[in-house]
Design an enzyme around this catalytic site. Structure first.
Site, mmCIF file in Angstrom:
data_model
loop_
_atom_site.group_PDB
_atom_site.id
_atom_site.type_symbol
_atom_site.label_atom_id
_atom_site.label_comp_id
_atom_site.label_asym_id
_atom_site.label_seq_id
_atom_site.Cartn_x
_atom_site.Cartn_y
_atom_site.Cartn_z
ATOM 1 N N GLN A 190 65.479 4.344 73.253
ATOM 2 C CA GLN A 190 66.017 4.840 71.983
ATOM 3 C C GLN A 190 66.168 3.668 71.023
ATOM 4 O O GLN A 190 66.753 2.634 71.385
ATOM 5 C CB GLN A 190 67.386 5.529 72.198
ATOM 6 C CG GLN A 190 67.905 6.201 70.922
ATOM 7 C CD GLN A 190 69.202 6.989 71.143
ATOM 8 O OE1 GLN A 190 69.822 6.927 72.201
ATOM 9 N NE2 GLN A 190 69.613 7.721 70.118
ATOM 10 N N ASN A 235 64.818 10.319 73.806
ATOM 11 C CA ASN A 235 65.239 9.048 74.388
ATOM 12 C C ASN A 235 66.729 8.844 74.151
ATOM 13 O O ASN A 235 67.206 9.042 73.028
ATOM 14 C CB ASN A 235 64.447 7.893 73.763
ATOM 15 C CG ASN A 235 62.954 8.039 73.983
ATOM 16 O OD1 ASN A 235 62.529 8.579 74.997
ATOM 17 N ND2 ASN A 235 62.161 7.558 73.039
ATOM 18 N N HIS A 288 67.545 12.600 68.332
ATOM 19 C CA HIS A 288 66.307 13.191 67.812
ATOM 20 C C HIS A 288 65.390 13.578 68.954
ATOM 21 O O HIS A 288 65.418 12.980 70.031
ATOM 22 C CB HIS A 288 65.597 12.227 66.869
ATOM 23 C CG HIS A 288 65.375 10.865 67.455
ATOM 24 N ND1 HIS A 288 66.364 9.903 67.467
ATOM 25 C CD2 HIS A 288 64.311 10.314 68.066
ATOM 26 C CE1 HIS A 288 65.907 8.810 68.053
ATOM 27 N NE2 HIS A 288 64.658 9.034 68.446
ATOM 28 N N PHE A 289 64.574 14.552 68.679
ATOM 29 C CA PHE A 289 63.587 15.042 69.650
ATOM 30 C C PHE A 289 62.202 14.811 69.074
ATOM 31 O O PHE A 289 61.907 15.230 67.949
ATOM 32 C CB PHE A 289 63.832 16.538 69.949
ATOM 33 C CG PHE A 289 65.168 16.743 70.589
ATOM 34 C CD1 PHE A 289 65.308 16.710 71.969
ATOM 35 C CD2 PHE A 289 66.310 16.889 69.807
ATOM 36 C CE1 PHE A 289 66.558 16.836 72.558
ATOM 37 C CE2 PHE A 289 67.571 17.005 70.391
ATOM 38 C CZ PHE A 289 67.686 16.980 71.765
ATOM 39 N N HIS A 290 61.385 14.117 69.856
ATOM 40 C CA HIS A 290 60.004 13.860 69.437
ATOM 41 C C HIS A 290 59.135 15.051 69.839
ATOM 42 O O HIS A 290 59.121 15.440 71.013
ATOM 43 C CB HIS A 290 59.442 12.642 70.175
ATOM 44 C CG HIS A 290 60.083 11.345 69.847
ATOM 45 N ND1 HIS A 290 59.561 10.463 68.932
ATOM 46 C CD2 HIS A 290 61.204 10.753 70.339
ATOM 47 C CE1 HIS A 290 60.328 9.389 68.864
ATOM 48 N NE2 HIS A 290 61.331 9.531 69.708
ATOM 49 N N ILE A 327 57.377 8.363 61.298
ATOM 50 C CA ILE A 327 56.595 7.381 60.544
ATOM 51 C C ILE A 327 55.487 6.775 61.406
ATOM 52 O O ILE A 327 54.423 6.410 60.893
ATOM 53 C CB ILE A 327 57.551 6.285 59.972
ATOM 54 C CG1 ILE A 327 56.913 5.545 58.816
ATOM 55 C CG2 ILE A 327 58.022 5.324 61.015
ATOM 56 C CD1 ILE A 327 57.088 6.261 57.529
HETATM 57 P P1 5GP Z 1 63.254 6.421 69.361
HETATM 58 O O1 5GP Z 1 62.528 5.145 69.731
HETATM 59 O O2 5GP Z 1 64.683 6.136 68.967
HETATM 60 O O3 5GP Z 1 63.135 7.506 70.388
HETATM 61 O O4 5GP Z 1 62.479 6.991 68.102
HETATM 62 C C1 5GP Z 1 62.771 6.608 66.799
HETATM 63 C C2 5GP Z 1 61.600 7.020 65.979
HETATM 64 O O5 5GP Z 1 61.977 6.986 64.615
HETATM 65 C C3 5GP Z 1 60.371 6.100 66.119
HETATM 66 O O6 5GP Z 1 59.289 6.836 66.672
HETATM 67 C C4 5GP Z 1 60.101 5.628 64.693
HETATM 68 O O7 5GP Z 1 58.735 5.614 64.378
HETATM 69 C C5 5GP Z 1 60.854 6.632 63.851
HETATM 70 N N1 5GP Z 1 61.368 6.106 62.611
HETATM 71 C C6 5GP Z 1 62.088 4.973 62.435
HETATM 72 N N2 5GP Z 1 62.403 4.810 61.133
HETATM 73 C C7 5GP Z 1 61.874 5.882 60.477
HETATM 74 C C8 5GP Z 1 61.878 6.274 59.102
HETATM 75 O O8 5GP Z 1 62.424 5.620 58.211
HETATM 76 N N3 5GP Z 1 61.236 7.425 58.795
HETATM 77 C C9 5GP Z 1 60.609 8.179 59.743
HETATM 78 N N4 5GP Z 1 60.004 9.284 59.340
HETATM 79 N N5 5GP Z 1 60.593 7.833 61.038
HETATM 80 C C10 5GP Z 1 61.208 6.692 61.407
#
Ligand code: 5GP
Ligand code: ZN
Length: 142
Positions: free
Chosen positions: A94, A87, A100-102, A31
């Site tokens: 995280q 992360n 998850h993998f970005h 998102i």
């Molecule tokens: P983290 O910070 O855990 O490595 O990454 C989580 C990611 O999930 C963030 O980059 C955030 O933008 C994404 N994210 C959080 N909620 C949603 C959602 O409801 N839909 C989508 N598509 N991405 C999300």
């Protein structure tokens, strides 16, 4: 996991811009779109982070990442490279505790993604590095 936001995306209870899915993974646009095309690859099975993978699930998930990465790259001729980021734990940024993998496409050195880690190589003696190596090595296979 009932209340996990990514499990809800897997179950299509929350809409997502899905670019690929099969029985093992789902890949959808993050998102935040850190850079255009920023995509998340998640296992459909809920696991919190990298520390919880067994070899089978890791093999299945990692095996799918290159083809998804290639598709993201092919989607836009301006994409010159990609950072793949994972992360684990709040301290490591995280924020969603479903692994998850970005996949973060890179357009220029000056686009909206930055990654900084210091070069501390001068602070470590060979003995210190050896001690760190041994303390990690003895836990392989735990
Ligand atoms: P983290 O910070 O855990 O490595 O990454 C989580 C990611 O999930 C963030 O980059 C955030 O933008 C994404 N994210 C959080 N909620 C949603 C959602 O409801 N839909 C989508 N598509 N991405 C999300
Ligand atoms: Zn989940």
């Amino acid at each position: 996991m009932k209340d996990c936001i990514f499990c809800k995306i897997v179950r299509n209870e929350i809409p997502s811009y899905t670019v690929y899915e099969d029985d093992i993974v789902k890949a959808f646009l993050d998102i935040s779109q850190g850079t255009p095309g920023h995509t998340l690859v998640i296992p459909k099975k809920h696991i919190a982070n990298i520390f919880d993978y067994d070899e089978e699930l890791a093999s299945e998930v990692f095996a799918r990442i290159p083809k998804i990465a290639r598709a993201v790259k092919a989607s836009n001729p301006d994409i010159k490279g990609m950072n793949i980021l994972n992360n684990n734990g709040q301290v490591a940024y995280q924020s969603v505790f479903h692994s998850h993998f970005h996949l973060i496409p890179r357009y220029t050195n000056n686009d909206d993604f930055k990654m900084i880690f210091k070069d501390n190589s001068k602070k470590y003696s060979p003995n210190q590095l050896k001690a760190i190596q041994e303390s990690i090595e003895k836990h392989i296979g735990d």
